[in-house]
Design a protein around this motif. Sequence first.
Motif, PDB file in Angstrom:
ATOM      1  N   LEU A 167       0.832  -1.202   0.000  1.00 18.76           N
ATOM      2  CA  LEU A 167       0.000   0.000   0.000  1.00 18.76           C
ATOM      3  C   LEU A 167       0.869   1.255   0.000  1.00 18.76           C
ATOM      4  O   LEU A 167       0.614   2.198  -0.750  1.00 18.76           O
ATOM      5  N   ALA A 168       1.910   1.273   0.825  1.00 23.10           N
ATOM      6  CA  ALA A 168       2.811   2.430   0.901  1.00 23.10           C
ATOM      7  C   ALA A 168       3.535   2.655  -0.419  1.00 23.10           C
ATOM      8  O   ALA A 168       3.746   3.796  -0.836  1.00 23.10           O
ATOM      9  N   GLN A 169       3.897   1.565  -1.090  1.00 19.72           N
ATOM     10  CA  GLN A 169       4.657   1.673  -2.336  1.00 19.72           C
ATOM     11  C   GLN A 169       3.757   1.785  -3.566  1.00 19.72           C
ATOM     12  O   GLN A 169       4.254   1.883  -4.685  1.00 19.72           O
ATOM     13  N   GLY A 170       2.450   1.752  -3.360  1.00 20.91           N
ATOM     14  CA  GLY A 170       1.515   1.901  -4.465  1.00 20.91           C
ATOM     15  C   GLY A 170       1.417   0.678  -5.363  1.00 20.91           C
ATOM     16  O   GLY A 170       0.988   0.784  -6.517  1.00 20.91           O
ATOM     17  N   THR A 171       1.752  -0.499  -4.852  1.00 25.00           N
ATOM     18  CA  THR A 171       1.713  -1.725  -5.661  1.00 25.00           C
ATOM     19  C   THR A 171       0.580  -2.667  -5.275  1.00 25.00           C
ATOM     20  O   THR A 171       0.398  -3.701  -5.924  1.00 25.00           O
ATOM     21  N   PHE A 172      -0.189  -2.320  -4.259  1.00 25.69           N
ATOM     22  CA  PHE A 172      -1.228  -3.216  -3.776  1.00 25.69           C
ATOM     23  C   PHE A 172      -2.316  -3.456  -4.828  1.00 25.69           C
ATOM     24  O   PHE A 172      -2.698  -4.594  -5.085  1.00 25.69           O
ATOM     25  N   ASP A 173      -2.809  -2.393  -5.435  1.00 31.25           N
ATOM     26  CA  ASP A 173      -3.887  -2.536  -6.420  1.00 31.25           C
ATOM     27  C   ASP A 173      -3.449  -3.382  -7.613  1.00 31.25           C
ATOM     28  O   ASP A 173      -4.232  -4.185  -8.124  1.00 31.25           O
ATOM     29  N   LEU A 174      -2.217  -3.211  -8.043  1.00 33.91           N
ATOM     30  CA  LEU A 174      -1.690  -4.015  -9.149  1.00 33.91           C
ATOM     31  C   LEU A 174      -1.617  -5.493  -8.752  1.00 33.91           C
ATOM     32  O   LEU A 174      -1.969  -6.372  -9.544  1.00 33.91           O
ATOM     33  N   ALA A 175      -1.198  -5.764  -7.511  1.00 32.49           N
ATOM     34  CA  ALA A 175      -1.121  -7.146  -7.019  1.00 32.49           C
ATOM     35  C   ALA A 175      -2.504  -7.786  -6.940  1.00 32.49           C
ATOM     36  O   ALA A 175      -2.659  -8.993  -7.131  1.00 32.49           O
ATOM     37  N   LEU A 176      -3.499  -6.977  -6.685  1.00 25.81           N
ATOM     38  CA  LEU A 176      -4.873  -7.460  -6.537  1.00 25.81           C
ATOM     39  C   LEU A 176      -5.559  -7.729  -7.890  1.00 25.81           C
ATOM     40  O   LEU A 176      -6.485  -8.538  -7.979  1.00 25.81           O
ATOM     41  N   GLN A 177      -5.108  -7.076  -8.942  1.00 25.27           N
ATOM     42  CA  GLN A 177      -5.751  -7.134 -10.247  1.00 25.27           C
ATOM     43  C   GLN A 177      -6.044  -8.555 -10.765  1.00 25.27           C
ATOM     44  O   GLN A 177      -7.144  -8.792 -11.260  1.00 25.27           O
ATOM     45  N   PRO A 178      -5.117  -9.504 -10.679  1.00 25.64           N
ATOM     46  CA  PRO A 178      -5.418 -10.846 -11.217  1.00 25.64           C
ATOM     47  C   PRO A 178      -6.588 -11.543 -10.534  1.00 25.64           C
ATOM     48  O   PRO A 178      -7.125 -12.503 -11.076  1.00 25.64           O
ATOM     49  N   TYR A 179      -7.003 -11.052  -9.368  1.00 25.82           N
ATOM     50  CA  TYR A 179      -8.070 -11.699  -8.618  1.00 25.82           C
ATOM     51  C   TYR A 179      -9.422 -11.011  -8.815  1.00 25.82           C
ATOM     52  O   TYR A 179     -10.418 -11.458  -8.262  1.00 25.82           O
ATOM     53  N   LEU A 180      -9.435  -9.945  -9.584  1.00 26.77           N
ATOM     54  CA  LEU A 180     -10.681  -9.180  -9.767  1.00 26.77           C
ATOM     55  C   LEU A 180     -11.339  -9.513 -11.094  1.00 26.77           C
ATOM     56  O   LEU A 180     -10.766  -9.907 -12.041  1.00 26.77           O
TER      57      LEU A 180
END
Length: 180
Positions: A167-180
């Motif tokens: 979340l701090a590095q701004g990579t959380f949403d990208l990591a979540l994408q394959p599951y959405l």
Amino acid sequence: MMDINSIDPAIVDKAKKLKLLILDVDGVLTDGRLFFDNFGKEYKCFHARDGHGIKLLRQSGVEVAVISGRKSNSVELRMRSLGIQFVYQGHEHKLAAFQEMLQALNIEPEQTAHVGDDVLDLPVMLRAGLAVAVQDAHFAVKQRADWCTSMQGGQGAVREVCDLIMLAQGTFDLALQPYL
């Protein structure tokens, strides 16, 4: 979901710089209990969410390592399944392993975080850029940590740290994408 805005901005700033997350095993990746059968074989219980958080964090570009005071074949097997190459076991004096990783990865101490639960973890925690204690850590460790998880060791605390970093590095949403 963790609300990054509710976390001290100084902690978020430290997490933004991280390139390496260092974990203790007993009390951090496990709940700290040690199980032995009648033949002396040791068993450990790891939380699946912690493992998945480690995989996501590594995919985001942050390396993960383990330094443990004890030696266990189950730790070796679990870390191999997670793709963790820096696994130091039987290191009660953890600073040598810490220094070795800094050199191998060509990073500075402030680019590391260490998650611990007991006083054996303090030498590395106090030198790392972000010192984290699990919720049920020894009081002396919690007093010296920059941040404490809301989850206990072996119960999702590592996942919480992984999520914080992403979340701090701004990579959380990208990591979540394959599951959405």
